[in-house]
Design a protein around this motif. Structure first.
Motif, short mmCIF file in Angstrom:
data_model
loop_
_atom_site.label_atom_id
_atom_site.label_comp_id
_atom_site.label_asym_id
_atom_site.label_seq_id
_atom_site.Cartn_x
_atom_site.Cartn_y
_atom_site.Cartn_z
N ALA A 299 2.53 -6.40 1.80
CA ALA A 299 3.76 -6.35 0.90
C ALA A 299 3.41 -6.94 -0.32
O ALA A 299 2.90 -8.14 -0.22
CB ALA A 299 4.74 -6.95 1.67
N GLU A 300 3.42 -6.29 -1.62
CA GLU A 300 3.13 -7.20 -2.87
C GLU A 300 4.51 -7.78 -3.55
O GLU A 300 5.39 -6.84 -3.27
CB GLU A 300 2.66 -5.79 -3.82
CG GLU A 300 1.18 -5.29 -3.43
CD GLU A 300 0.82 -4.67 -4.74
OE1 GLU A 300 -0.17 -4.96 -5.27
OE2 GLU A 300 1.48 -3.51 -4.95
N GLY A 301 4.12 -8.60 -4.07
CA GLY A 301 5.16 -9.35 -5.06
C GLY A 301 6.42 -9.98 -4.31
O GLY A 301 7.49 -9.94 -4.81
N ILE B 41 -5.16 1.11 -0.59
CA ILE B 41 -4.19 1.95 -1.66
C ILE B 41 -3.19 1.00 -2.30
O ILE B 41 -2.56 0.46 -1.52
CB ILE B 41 -3.50 3.24 -0.93
CG1 ILE B 41 -4.62 4.35 -0.55
CG2 ILE B 41 -2.62 3.80 -1.70
CD1 ILE B 41 -5.02 5.09 -1.81
N ASP B 42 -3.26 1.06 -3.54
CA ASP B 42 -2.37 -0.01 -4.20
C ASP B 42 -1.26 0.54 -4.86
O ASP B 42 -1.03 1.80 -4.98
CB ASP B 42 -3.34 -0.56 -5.54
CG ASP B 42 -3.02 -1.89 -5.93
OD1 ASP B 42 -1.91 -2.22 -5.68
OD2 ASP B 42 -3.56 -2.51 -7.29
N ASP B 43 -0.23 -0.15 -4.98
CA ASP B 43 1.16 0.22 -5.53
C ASP B 43 1.60 1.43 -4.72
O ASP B 43 2.35 2.25 -5.41
CB ASP B 43 0.84 0.64 -7.10
CG ASP B 43 0.65 -0.41 -8.06
OD1 ASP B 43 0.44 -1.67 -7.26
OD2 ASP B 43 -0.13 0.02 -9.01
N PHE B 44 1.47 1.36 -3.49
CA PHE B 44 1.80 2.50 -2.63
C PHE B 44 3.31 2.89 -2.73
O PHE B 44 4.26 1.93 -2.68
CB PHE B 44 1.38 2.39 -1.17
CG PHE B 44 1.62 3.58 -0.36
CD1 PHE B 44 0.74 4.68 -0.56
CD2 PHE B 44 3.01 3.63 0.39
CE1 PHE B 44 1.01 5.91 0.17
CE2 PHE B 44 3.13 4.92 1.13
CZ PHE B 44 2.09 5.99 0.97
#
Ligand code: C2E
Ligand code: MG
Ligand code: MG
Ligand code: MG
Length: 292
Positions: A236-238, A179-182
């Motif tokens: 953890a994105e970004g 699941i992206d951009d959660f």
């Protein structure tokens, strides 16, 4: 606008900014199919690092478009237009086939490598997608474990029952789902339970200031704890700096994708980065894991 001038068309109707942006949208939508077949599009690979094992064995594939007149166009702009104009499956199928053949050439050197491709709402409603993907994998002798797919909560929400059913078919093949951009969608944390996914990617919005913002840190801690309790991997994105790395590590995130480790890279640069990381990884972690 130039061609309007050349043809001597009345300029007045083009003058408002709204018309200009409408014209740009039409150009993008018109040129998209040809761009895919003519080498204007390419793929950048952004490393994902397992910060617990201190290993880099996965990446996200991100589409890039160098347009001959418009220059670099962000996927944030053209993916939305492709979705709206019903052309997104062209992009998804192109990405899947390119990534699978790239994997076929990388796997002999990096047998554990796994690359993620982004899917959109329309892809989740395409009942032929699972069989298409598995036949492309089989044709290139790429194991299903080498591919993962990212979907957003809002893509799943378009037609929840159908999307979940299709995600289940994909999961049954052995392909991993994320699941992206959660945290940016409308869904609640409890919703995670009903999605057949392996991984949750916490949106950059909660990560980018984590070292300064206690609320973001609490959200990331709670999300990581819940996801881990449900047996999911947490990315953890970004993440952009080392102070943030200690926070996401302490919060219980296993993986990080962000400029701190690397920006998205062209294929060859990515494979060089993987080799360099194996040698130089200590410098990314020393300060972050030192008790301050
Ligand atoms: P995404 O799937 O959430 O991808 C992550 C985006 O965050 C990428 O932007 C990446 O370059 C950016 N990013 C990663 N780390 C950092 C960081 O540390 N700092 C900052 N400021 N940004 C970071 P990109 O490549 O511009 O893609 C934007 C979005 O476009 C993607 O978000 C995804 O939703 C969509 N997209 C890109 N390629 C594809 C594709 O092939 N298919 C579909 N359906 N969507 C795509
Ligand atoms: Mg993504
Ligand atoms: Mg994302
Ligand atoms: Mg995003």
């Amino acid at each position: 606008l130039n061609s309007a001038k050349q043809q001597g068309l009345p300029l007045a109707i083009y003058q408002s900014g709204q018309d200009e942006s409408h014209q740009r949208e039409l150009t993008i939508i018109r040129d998209l199919p040809f761009a895919l077949s003519s080498g204007q599009m390419f793929i950048a690979y952004q490393p994902k690092v397992d910060i617990v094992a201190q290993q880099a064995i996965s990446a996200e594939a991100l589409i890039r478009w160098q347009h001959p007149q418009l220059g670099f166009i962000s996927p944030v702009e053209f993916i939305l237009l492709a979705e709206r104009s019903g052309n997104i499956s062209l992009i998804s199928n192109w990405m899947l086939q390119k990534v699978i053949s790239q994997l076929a050439s990388w796997l002999p050197m990096h047998p554990e490598l796994c690359v993620a491709v982004n899917l959109s709402a329309d892809d989740l409603l395409d009942e032929q997608l699972p069989i298409r993907i598995t036949s492309w994998l089989a044709a290139q002798q790429v194991p299903v474990s080498a591919l993962s797919l990212e979907v957003t909560e809002s893509a799943v929400m378009q037609d929840t029952a159908k999307a979940i059913n299709n995600l289940q078919q994909l999961k049954n093949t052995g392909i991993k789902l994320a699941i992206d951009d959660f945290g940016t969608g409308q869904s609640s944390l409890a919703y995670l339970k009903s999605l057949p996914v392996h991984e949750v990617k916490i949106d950059r919005a909660f990560i980018k200031d984590i070292e300064h913002n206690e609320q973001d840190e609490l959200i990331v801690q709670a999300t990581a704890k819940l996801a881990a309790g449900l047996g999911l991997r947490v990315t953890a994105e970004g993440l952009e700096n080392q102070a943030g790395l200690s926070r996401v590590l302490a919060a219980g995130c296993q993986q990080v994708q962000g400029y701190y480790f690397s920006k998205p890279l062209a294929a060859e640069a990515f494979s060089n980065w993987l080799n360099d990381f194996a040698v130089e990884k200590a410098h990314y972690f020393t300060a972050a894991t030192d008790p301050a």
